[in-house]
Design a protein around this motif. Structure first.
Motif, short mmCIF file in Angstrom:
data_model
loop_
_atom_site.label_atom_id
_atom_site.label_comp_id
_atom_site.label_asym_id
_atom_site.label_seq_id
_atom_site.Cartn_x
_atom_site.Cartn_y
_atom_site.Cartn_z
N GLU A 190 3.23 10.36 -7.46
CA GLU A 190 2.82 11.28 -8.23
C GLU A 190 3.62 12.44 -8.07
O GLU A 190 4.12 13.26 -9.22
CB GLU A 190 1.38 11.60 -8.45
N TRP A 225 -0.76 4.43 -13.85
CA TRP A 225 -1.91 3.65 -13.59
C TRP A 225 -2.41 2.48 -14.42
O TRP A 225 -2.94 1.27 -13.85
CB TRP A 225 -3.17 4.91 -13.69
N SER A 260 0.48 3.12 3.10
CA SER A 260 -0.48 2.26 2.45
C SER A 260 -0.45 2.58 1.07
O SER A 260 0.36 3.20 0.58
CB SER A 260 -1.82 2.95 2.92
N ARG A 261 -0.93 1.66 0.23
CA ARG A 261 -1.21 1.76 -1.27
C ARG A 261 -1.48 3.20 -1.54
O ARG A 261 -0.87 3.78 -2.58
CB ARG A 261 -2.04 0.83 -1.78
N LYS A 262 -2.44 3.87 -1.09
CA LYS A 262 -2.90 5.25 -1.36
C LYS A 262 -1.71 6.01 -1.03
O LYS A 262 -1.43 7.04 -1.81
CB LYS A 262 -4.24 5.49 -0.27
N THR A 263 -0.99 6.03 -0.16
CA THR A 263 -0.02 7.04 0.35
C THR A 263 1.04 6.80 -0.94
O THR A 263 1.76 7.98 -1.47
CB THR A 263 0.86 6.48 1.60
N ASN A 302 -7.11 -7.83 5.32
CA ASN A 302 -7.27 -6.44 5.76
C ASN A 302 -8.35 -6.24 6.71
O ASN A 302 -8.70 -4.98 6.72
CB ASN A 302 -7.46 -5.59 4.37
N ASP A 316 -3.13 -5.41 -10.31
CA ASP A 316 -4.69 -5.80 -10.03
C ASP A 316 -4.95 -6.98 -10.50
O ASP A 316 -5.65 -8.05 -9.85
CB ASP A 316 -5.61 -4.74 -9.99
N GLN A 319 -0.53 -0.36 -12.41
CA GLN A 319 -1.25 -0.71 -11.24
C GLN A 319 -2.48 -1.50 -11.67
O GLN A 319 -2.93 -2.41 -10.85
CB GLN A 319 -1.94 0.64 -10.49
N GLU A 347 0.56 6.00 -3.97
CA GLU A 347 0.00 6.46 -5.05
C GLU A 347 -0.06 7.99 -5.12
O GLU A 347 0.55 8.92 -5.98
CB GLU A 347 -1.59 6.21 -5.34
N VAL A 348 -0.40 8.63 -3.86
CA VAL A 348 -0.33 10.10 -3.83
C VAL A 348 0.91 10.73 -3.77
O VAL A 348 1.24 11.81 -4.63
CB VAL A 348 -1.07 10.50 -2.60
N GLU A 349 1.83 10.30 -2.84
CA GLU A 349 3.40 10.77 -2.75
C GLU A 349 4.02 10.51 -4.32
O GLU A 349 4.70 11.30 -4.70
CB GLU A 349 4.12 10.02 -1.39
#
Length: 438
Positions: free
Chosen positions: A338, A268, A329-332, A79, A275, A271, A334-336
């Motif tokens: 939800e 979660w 991204s992974r964050k994207t 990364n 991990d 996830q 997660e946020v979208e």
């Protein structure tokens, strides 16, 4: 010619090809129950198909068929470097065939049964007529199967199980019971299975499976509660792959979003499982002194990313305000996720599917309980093999190639880089270049 006396020599033990489905179709010869037939959608009640009033057109959304000059964000395994490229090619509009001399066992539930049935066809079971059902889990539903030989002389096998392999489940009720019961009868049936060395030869030389080179586990959230899928249970399953089955390579499929993920707490929890899977693979050789015995390689198939990519691409087609998965991204995710993943059909069922997973349109009927269906997922859990298994098969072949193709001595960093390239290409909606299609 490879010289076995040399400590480093090149081998090629598994290869795959991509095809135009009009030339080399997936026939679904082994998948009798969970398919996505075009036309009236039906559900089985008392063993009879009953129409639901929904229609399946069989057409892929344009963004999941072929694309031109899409922008893709790449990053290295560490990364550290991000860069963008433009790619064109096919997304789900191809099929896969595989040639291998490896002995591969897929372990899992009805979803894995689907994938294994397609994988068996990819490895030549239909063409060679070399597949046998060893036992049924219940009438008409396979419990254990073997393709032997495959194209290339190997073995492709399936063991139906509703949990992770564990000594605590020995002798417990087998599939379709919770928890993953198993018996030595099942292991013996797989390992002692006899098959012809060369199905096309007039010679009738026979051999037995004996041991597997690789085991692929579907980590079964749903049959197992989130809190049951612990690091210790995962590690035990890996270790038993060698102790009971002889495998030195294990692939763990991480857990995707499905209709078993009912809440954000579930999301979660899944996830956290993923991990854990990643950490086990990355640190497998730390603090282990097995002198070359036991499982030597643990890889991760990023099945979660594959589901995300296809869901997001279909969601865009349906008009949801979400990102292109190739630059997300992974964050994207997660946020979208939800905001729209839990937009479900109001069908009154215990496991109502997500609209962006199963629907071809957002025009709902029956008070939001029904929609015309896509050709991606049958029910929010089981895939449509016709479109969703080619990338699965190519991914498994690619991942095993990271271990078994090329130089016989590889360091873990090179295997991890290869693993990432396989996942980036096939567990995604990354276009497959038209030049790759035969």
């Amino acid at each position: 010619k490879n010289d076995p006396s040399d400590s480093i020599f090149n081998t090629t033990r598994i290869t795959f090809e991509l095809h135009d489905p009009k030339i080399v179709p997936l026939t679904n010869s082994y998948n009798l129950y969970v398919t996505c037939k075009v036309g009236d959608v039906t559900v089985r009640k008392r063993r009879k198909p009953v129409p639901t009033g929904e229609i399946r057109s069989g057409e892929l959304p344009p963004s999941l068929k072929r694309v031109e000059n899409v922008t893709i964000t790449f990053n290295t395994a560490s990364n550290e470097i991000n860069y963008n490229l433009q790619r064109s090619g096919r997304i789900l509009d191809f099929t896969t065939t595989i040639s291998t001399d490896l002995k591969i066992l897929l372990i899992g539930d009805s979803v894995m049964a689907q994938l294994a049935e397609s994988f068996d066809e990819m490895t030549g079971g239909v063409k060679l007529q070399s597949r046998q059902i060893l036992w049924e889990a219940w009438t008409g539903h396979e419990g254990g199967t073997v393709v032997g030989p495959t194209r290339g002389g190997g073995v492709s096998a399936f063991w139906r199980m509703t949990g992770l392999l564990s000594q605590s489940m020995k002798g417990k009720p087998p599939a379709n019971a919770h928890g993953g019961g198993w018996s030595y009868f099942e292991i013996g049936s797989l390992l002692d299975h006899r098959y012809r060395v060369d199905i096309r030869s007039e010679m009738n030389a026979m051999t037995t499976v004996g041991a597997f080179d690789a085991v692929v586990f579907r980590v079964m959230h749903g049959w197992m509660e989130i809190e049951e899928i612990t690091r210790d249970r995962l590690v035990e399953a890996i270790d038993l792959s060698y102790e009971l089955l002889g495998a030195k390579t294990v692939i763990l499929m991480n857990v995707p979003f499905t209709n078993n993920v009912k809440t954000m707490d579930d999301y979660w929890g899944v996830q956290d499982i993923n991990d854990n899977i990643r950490h086990i693979a990355d640190t497998w050789h730390e603090n282990r002194n097995d002198d070359g015995k036991g499982v030597q390689h643990v890889l991760v198939q990023d099945y979660d990313a594959f589901y995300n990519h296809v869901i997001w691409a279909n969601a865009l087609h349906l008009g949801y305000n979400v990102s292109n998965p190739l630059v997300a991204s992974r964050k994207t995710f997660e946020v979208e996720g939800e905001k729209f993943l839990f937009d479900r059909l109001n069908d009154g069922g215990k496991f109502s599917p997500s609209i962006p997973m199963v629907c071809a349109t957002r025009q709902l009927t029956h008070d939001g309980g029904k929609c015309d269906r896509n050709i991606l997922w049958m029910d929010g859990m089981h895939v449509c093999p016709e479109t969703m298994t080619a990338r699965y098969g190519a991914s498994i072949a690619c991942l095993l190639g990271c271990v078994y193709n090329g130089e016989s001595e590889k360091n873990d960093d090179s295997i991890r880089e290869c693993e990432k390239e396989c996942n980036d290409q096939f567990m995604s909606v990354m276009p497959a270049d038209e030049a790759w299609i035969s």
